[in-house]
Design a protein around this motif. Structure first.
Motif, PDB file in Angstrom:
ATOM      1  N   ARG A 184      80.268  56.703  47.614  1.00  0.00           N
ATOM      2  CA  ARG A 184      78.804  56.951  47.605  1.00  0.00           C
ATOM      3  C   ARG A 184      78.619  58.261  47.171  1.00  0.00           C
ATOM      4  N   LYS A 185      79.269  58.679  45.970  1.00  0.00           N
ATOM      5  CA  LYS A 185      79.142  60.018  45.555  1.00  0.00           C
ATOM      6  C   LYS A 185      78.409  59.734  44.182  1.00  0.00           C
ATOM      7  N   GLN A 186      77.185  59.072  44.055  1.00  0.00           N
ATOM      8  CA  GLN A 186      76.572  58.872  42.894  1.00  0.00           C
ATOM      9  C   GLN A 186      76.277  59.906  42.169  1.00  0.00           C
ATOM     10  N   GLY A 187      76.099  61.212  42.901  1.00  0.00           N
ATOM     11  CA  GLY A 187      75.582  62.411  42.160  1.00  0.00           C
ATOM     12  C   GLY A 187      76.780  62.859  41.241  1.00  0.00           C
ATOM     13  N   ASP A 188      78.010  62.502  41.378  1.00  0.00           N
ATOM     14  CA  ASP A 188      79.086  63.067  40.473  1.00  0.00           C
ATOM     15  C   ASP A 188      79.120  62.137  39.254  1.00  0.00           C
ATOM     16  N   LEU A 189      78.479  61.088  39.185  1.00  0.00           N
ATOM     17  CA  LEU A 189      78.616  60.243  38.176  1.00  0.00           C
ATOM     18  C   LEU A 189      78.217  60.948  36.683  1.00  0.00           C
ATOM     19  N   ASP A 190      77.162  61.809  37.060  1.00  0.00           N
ATOM     20  CA  ASP A 190      76.570  62.423  35.682  1.00  0.00           C
ATOM     21  C   ASP A 190      77.638  63.299  35.084  1.00  0.00           C
ATOM     22  N   ALA A 216      76.141  54.426  28.229  1.00  0.00           N
ATOM     23  CA  ALA A 216      75.693  53.565  29.545  1.00  0.00           C
ATOM     24  C   ALA A 216      76.287  54.126  30.855  1.00  0.00           C
ATOM     25  N   LEU A 217      77.348  54.950  30.749  1.00  0.00           N
ATOM     26  CA  LEU A 217      77.834  55.598  31.935  1.00  0.00           C
ATOM     27  C   LEU A 217      76.503  56.710  32.320  1.00  0.00           C
ATOM     28  N   ARG A 218      76.160  57.301  31.506  1.00  0.00           N
ATOM     29  CA  ARG A 218      74.948  58.281  31.741  1.00  0.00           C
ATOM     30  C   ARG A 218      73.927  57.550  32.393  1.00  0.00           C
ATOM     31  N   ALA A 219      73.389  56.289  31.622  1.00  0.00           N
ATOM     32  CA  ALA A 219      72.325  55.622  32.110  1.00  0.00           C
ATOM     33  C   ALA A 219      72.413  55.261  33.628  1.00  0.00           C
ATOM     34  N   HIS A 224      71.072  56.211  39.718  1.00  0.00           N
ATOM     35  CA  HIS A 224      71.400  56.433  40.761  1.00  0.00           C
ATOM     36  C   HIS A 224      70.597  57.902  41.068  1.00  0.00           C
ATOM     37  N   ALA A 225      70.259  58.583  39.993  1.00  0.00           N
ATOM     38  CA  ALA A 225      69.477  59.947  40.495  1.00  0.00           C
ATOM     39  C   ALA A 225      67.930  59.616  40.177  1.00  0.00           C
ATOM     40  N   ARG A 226      67.679  58.411  40.306  1.00  0.00           N
ATOM     41  CA  ARG A 226      66.450  57.725  40.295  1.00  0.00           C
ATOM     42  C   ARG A 226      65.633  58.427  38.924  1.00  0.00           C
ATOM     43  N   ASN A 227      66.027  58.637  37.981  1.00  0.00           N
ATOM     44  CA  ASN A 227      65.387  58.905  36.939  1.00  0.00           C
ATOM     45  C   ASN A 227      65.275  57.985  35.924  1.00  0.00           C
ATOM     46  N   ALA A 228      64.556  56.887  36.022  1.00  0.00           N
ATOM     47  CA  ALA A 228      64.604  55.851  35.682  1.00  0.00           C
ATOM     48  C   ALA A 228      64.237  55.727  33.670  1.00  0.00           C
ATOM     49  N   GLY A 229      63.235  56.901  33.532  1.00  0.00           N
ATOM     50  CA  GLY A 229      62.805  57.079  32.122  1.00  0.00           C
ATOM     51  C   GLY A 229      64.053  57.217  31.512  1.00  0.00           C
ATOM     52  N   ALA A 230      64.771  58.437  31.835  1.00  0.00           N
ATOM     53  CA  ALA A 230      65.984  58.873  31.200  1.00  0.00           C
ATOM     54  C   ALA A 230      67.082  57.894  30.996  1.00  0.00           C
ATOM     55  N   ALA A 231      67.250  57.000  32.258  1.00  0.00           N
ATOM     56  CA  ALA A 231      68.107  55.934  32.319  1.00  0.00           C
ATOM     57  C   ALA A 231      67.833  54.751  31.078  1.00  0.00           C
ATOM     58  N   LEU A 232      66.607  54.777  30.990  1.00  0.00           N
ATOM     59  CA  LEU A 232      66.246  53.493  30.138  1.00  0.00           C
ATOM     60  C   LEU A 232      66.396  53.870  28.768  1.00  0.00           C
ATOM     61  N   ARG A 233      66.204  55.270  28.540  1.00  0.00           N
ATOM     62  CA  ARG A 233      66.527  55.790  27.072  1.00  0.00           C
ATOM     63  C   ARG A 233      67.868  55.848  26.627  1.00  0.00           C
ATOM     64  N   ASP A 234      68.852  56.309  27.849  1.00  0.00           N
ATOM     65  CA  ASP A 234      70.207  56.008  27.375  1.00  0.00           C
ATOM     66  C   ASP A 234      70.492  54.633  27.085  1.00  0.00           C
ATOM     67  N   ALA A 235      70.335  53.595  27.900  1.00  0.00           N
ATOM     68  CA  ALA A 235      70.535  52.231  28.023  1.00  0.00           C
ATOM     69  C   ALA A 235      70.163  51.624  26.746  1.00  0.00           C
ATOM     70  N   GLU A 236      68.964  51.917  26.223  1.00  0.00           N
ATOM     71  CA  GLU A 236      68.363  51.477  25.121  1.00  0.00           C
ATOM     72  C   GLU A 236      69.345  52.010  23.809  1.00  0.00           C
ATOM     73  N   ALA A 237      69.738  53.145  23.975  1.00  0.00           N
ATOM     74  CA  ALA A 237      70.442  53.690  22.979  1.00  0.00           C
ATOM     75  C   ALA A 237      71.853  53.029  22.813  1.00  0.00           C
ATOM     76  N   ALA A 238      72.454  52.609  23.980  1.00  0.00           N
ATOM     77  CA  ALA A 238      73.629  52.084  23.887  1.00  0.00           C
ATOM     78  C   ALA A 238      73.549  50.829  23.542  1.00  0.00           C
ATOM     79  N   ARG A 239      72.398  49.975  23.793  1.00  0.00           N
ATOM     80  CA  ARG A 239      72.531  48.751  23.688  1.00  0.00           C
ATOM     81  C   ARG A 239      72.037  48.462  21.950  1.00  0.00           C
ATOM     82  N   GLU A 240      71.338  49.281  21.302  1.00  0.00           N
ATOM     83  CA  GLU A 240      71.061  49.551  20.006  1.00  0.00           C
ATOM     84  C   GLU A 240      72.174  49.577  19.203  1.00  0.00           C
ATOM     85  N   ARG A 241      73.117  50.651  19.693  1.00  0.00           N
ATOM     86  CA  ARG A 241      74.390  51.068  18.928  1.00  0.00           C
ATOM     87  C   ARG A 241      75.529  49.867  19.026  1.00  0.00           C
TER      88      ARG A 241
END
Length: 457
Positions: A184-190, A216-219, A224-241
């Motif tokens: 449960r060290k989600q903060g280290d994922l970044d 996708a990993l950064r998303a 986990h950091a509750r930054n939904a907007g930034a997570a969505l941007r990264d996930a959209e970029a990964a999905r598009e690529r």
């Protein structure tokens, strides 16, 4: 996988391990399955057969004991590589761990064959030709194997090396992040995501699978950091690529749900399920989307399906929370109690169990549960809020006001603070020019995993 494909992959991995034993840092410690698996298997089989045949021909040509011993040792090395490639796979990967097993027979074979060749072709003017050739080869082997011992001695370093060579190595990403999630060290994922993107920059190759895995990993880290907007941007970029990368689609579906875009999240999750994506992750994302849309009964059914498919803590926590929302307190306890037993510091599980006790009218159980949740996570605003109300209803006014003051001090921007102060008769002396962001309105809602938290409600 059909047995012919299994055989092809096995032969490919055995040859890969033999090459790793000679040059440990030249190849990935855990190879990705080749795209043209049949061709790779055929070439690997040809290479191994050629090595066996050439050693036998060499022994027959020289007709010396050294040559025969060298050929036998080479056959032994290849057999060891085949066995090690079978053993160091699946949960026992990475393959490079087999280098230490294969090194002894392989380098002994090379040294012996070099001695036999030196005896035959260097001539009598070299008095110590056999020993000299053996020493040179063994010394080279020692330099190669022991020089890479720091890499080969650490599974984490081997997975990082695999990811460095192939940024689309999703198994490496999983192995590097799973211990953090388990602890449960989600903060280290970044930090893992940042290092991954440093190896494979997003601007280097717009369609690179390597970049997609890192994004996708950064998303996921930002979820986990509750930054939904930034997570969505990264996930959209990964999905598009990389639209074909199923792992990125699962992260996108979850990010869409957390961001409140429930219709698209549901559509993305269902489409990915139809295409054979990971049901544990996709059904969890679908459950999250349905819960956000207010379809609690459907969400609970999907969360249960996610658990049946192998989903872990997040799905269990969501299933427990949904059970509370539907009034099934026994079902909620059945899902949440194992989480608290497995990890006594699981703040969300402890809070939800306290909420179950609160709803049942169990004052002592609720109070102890909220206190345990606060001990595990002092920033748990809902636990502090509910504790203040619980003790106030029980007539323990001093303790209630103590918790109300703590709530006002720790969460000055939470909109529930003013009402809590009026209810408990606590002066609003806490500063309101900073502090934590507001949590969910209404403290008697169950908690979910931080990655599944959508903020105020």
């Amino acid at each position: 996988m059909p047995w012919l494909a299994e055989l092809a992959l096995h032969l490919y991995r055995a040859l890969h391990l033999l090459v790793l034993t000679v040059v440990p840092t030249w190849l990935s410690p855990e190879p990705m399955p080749p795209r043209a698996l049949a061709l790779a298997g055929a070439l690997s089989a040809a290479a191994l057969a050629s090595a066996l045949g050439l050693s036998a021909w060499f022994a027959a040509r020289l007709e010396t004991r050294l040559a025969r011993n060298g050929a036998a040792l080479l056959w032994l090395a290849i057999a060891t590589a085949l066995a090690a490639a079978l053993y160091y796979r699946g949960p026992r990967a990475p393959l490079a761990q087999g280098v230490f097993l294969v090194a002894a027979p392989l380098w002994a074979a090379l040294a012996t064959l070099a001695s036999a060749a030196a005896e035959r072709w260097l001539g009598s003017s070299f008095k110590h030709r056999r020993m000299g050739a053996a020493i040179v080869v063994i010394g080279l082997g020692a330099v190669q194997v022991f020089g890479a011992s720091s890499l080969l001695g650490s599974r984490e370093r081997m997975w990082w090396a695999a990811l460095r060579r192939d940024g689309a190595h999703l198994r490496a990403v999983d192995e590097l992040t799973r211990p953090l999630l388990d602890q449960r060290k989600q903060g280290d994922l970044d930090g893992v995501a940042a290092r991954c993107l440093k190896m494979h920059p997003a601007s280097a190759a717009p369609a690179a699978p390597a970049t997609c895995a890192c994004l996708a990993l950064r998303a996921e880290a930002r979820l986990h950091a509750r930054n939904a907007g930034a997570a969505l941007r990264d996930a959209e970029a990964a999905r598009e690529r990389c639209p074909e990368q199923k792992g990125a689609r699962a992260v996108l579906a979850e990010a869409l749900a957390v961001a409140g875009r429930t219709e698209r999240a549901e559509a993305e999750a269902r489409a990915a399920l139809e295409e054979g994506g990971d049901p544990s992750r996709l059904r969890y994302a679908l459950a999250l989307a349905l819960e956000r849309a207010g379809r609690v009964a459907e969400a609970r059914a999907e969360a249960e399906r996610a658990i049946e498919a192998g989903a872990g803590r997040k799905a269990q926590l969501l299933a427990g929370a949904l059970a509370i929302l539907t009034g099934d307190l026994d079902g909620a306890t059945a899902r949440l109690a194992p989480l608290a037993q497995q990890d006594p510091s699981d703040a969300e599980a402890l809070y939800n169990l306290a909420l179950v006790a609160d709803k049942r009218g169990d004052y002592n159980g609720a109070r102890q549960g909220y206190l345990a949740a606060l001990k595990a996570d002092p920033r748990n605003a809902d636990a502090r809020y509910n504790l203040a109300l619980l003790t106030f209803r029980a007539g323990i006014v001093d303790e209630s006001r103590h918790h109300a003051r703590k709530f006002l001090e720790a969460f000055p921007e939470d909109p529930r603070g003013s009402q809590l102060a009026r209810t408990t008769g606590t002066p609003e002396g806490a500063a309101r020019d900073g502090g934590s962001p507001p949590s969910r309105a209404g403290g008697r809602r169950p908690a979910q995993d931080p990655a599944g938290s959508s903020g105020p409600r």
